[in-house]
Design a protein around this motif. Sequence first.
Motif: not given
Length: 549
Positions: A133-137, A380-387
């Motif tokens: 449901t979204g990128p991995i945090h 948006g409201n979470i930080l991801t592996i990509d970040d």
Amino acid sequence: MTPALLAELVRTTASDVLAERGLDLAALPSDVGVERPRNPEHGDYATNVALRTAKNAGVPPRELAGWLAEALATREGIASAEIAGPGFINLRLATDAQGGIVREVLQAGASYGNGDELAAQSINLEFVSANPTGPIHLGGARWAAVGDALGRVLSARGAKVYREYYVNDAGVQVDKFAESLLAAALGQPTPEDGYAGAYVAEIAAQVLERNPGVLELPADERLAAFRRAGRDLMMADIERTLHAFRTDFDLYFSEQSLHESGAVETGVERLKEQGNLYSADGAWWLRSTEQGDDKDRVVIKSDGRPAYIAGDIAYYADKRARGFDKLIYMLGADHHGYIARLKAVAVASGDPADTVEVLIGQMVNLLRDGEPVKLSKRAGNILTIDDLVDALGVDAARYAMIRSSVDSTLDVDLGLWTRRTNDNPVFYVQYAHARLASLARNAADLGMAPGEGFGLLEHPREGDLIRTLGEFPAVVATAAELREPHRVARYLESLASAYHKFYDSCRVLPMGDEEVGELHRARLALCVAARQVLANGLELLGVSAPERM
């Protein structure tokens, strides 16, 4: 002489002493070991075999230690054996015997550190398993790095490891995701409890591009189309991200497939027939309290619908049917209750509770100048592996995730992990490898080859480096046994430290018109061995071993 060979020498010597003294050989423990003392003045290695054997042998520990020390001092490769404290034995190796560690590393090469004690195990290793449901945090990033490293460590010690990602695509969250995509496609606000962030609009646009007429479908079909396409597009994005993070899976397993194939119903019915579920209040229950759960868990609700754990039962049965004898689940901090539940599933299925192992990982915080980094550009409201990778790069990101025990919350300071200084752990280790690679190039330019005059390696820094190299197989074995790949990272930092200290004290290449001697060649061999072990360890962590920095 490696620590393993030394331990075997201690064991056989102790057995000989007991036999000579007419003492019970059964008093000798099976796991005789040696360790490096914290204080190098106490010797190269120490053993507590006399302390562990004396009581059952019926003799005072120091008296037994004296007999053992006297016998050990006569063994080939042992320079001295001395009693310490209540019955420890401190050992010093002969210099040429100690050099045998270097020889073993050079002979084994990339396989140094490997073993076969887990060769009989077929392990299913499930990790990450985030909702599509979204990128991995960031928490998923920790499991991606740690899970992949654990798989490498287990494989190195002989286990057959199958990496698996459980795609949670059967629940309410995927329905909400589909509703959020549809709303974005229609230009409407995000539904209550839906998913926001730039990635939702991106995927919605991709669904429209692939299915130009999707918005013209009847409402139910339209939502189902967004659900199906959105799930596939999100999983493709997740797979790309994980691959770039050097984490790949043997199988992405769909939860929805268990329901569509009838596996959930079949698995539950089997447990009912075997009497391993019980009926109460119109529902069917699993006796999870018997494995430490705070309450028994509903498997089939009173309205006849399966609870989430019904899928777990079917998935467990599927894994066992595929021949795995050990199932390791790596779950997030909010899944602690699953330990008892999954063990209860194993027991209800007729297996020992320890067929299942559940590892729980704590949260990750990303910091800049001591302050939390809170927002993702895409999610948006979470930080991801990509970040994380954008901020640190893959090597530093993986190393930062792996280096600490998953039992504790992890704070990742961007300032620390982006510095090219020795206080940055990954730089410190990689720089040691690059420094060794540079030394090897310079030696090649001089036409200098490694030699085997290991008896000449008498400097304390040489000995410390050699003994550190000798520890690597035991470190990998312990990391596999305890499911703690962070031990490999911490070891590499110790090895890098030992090498840097050696480099500062011991000249490897000849200076000026100095001729190449046997000591130079022996030291070069030691450097080749150190480089090999650093490379082997970094490979286990999925971190590169640079030739230049």
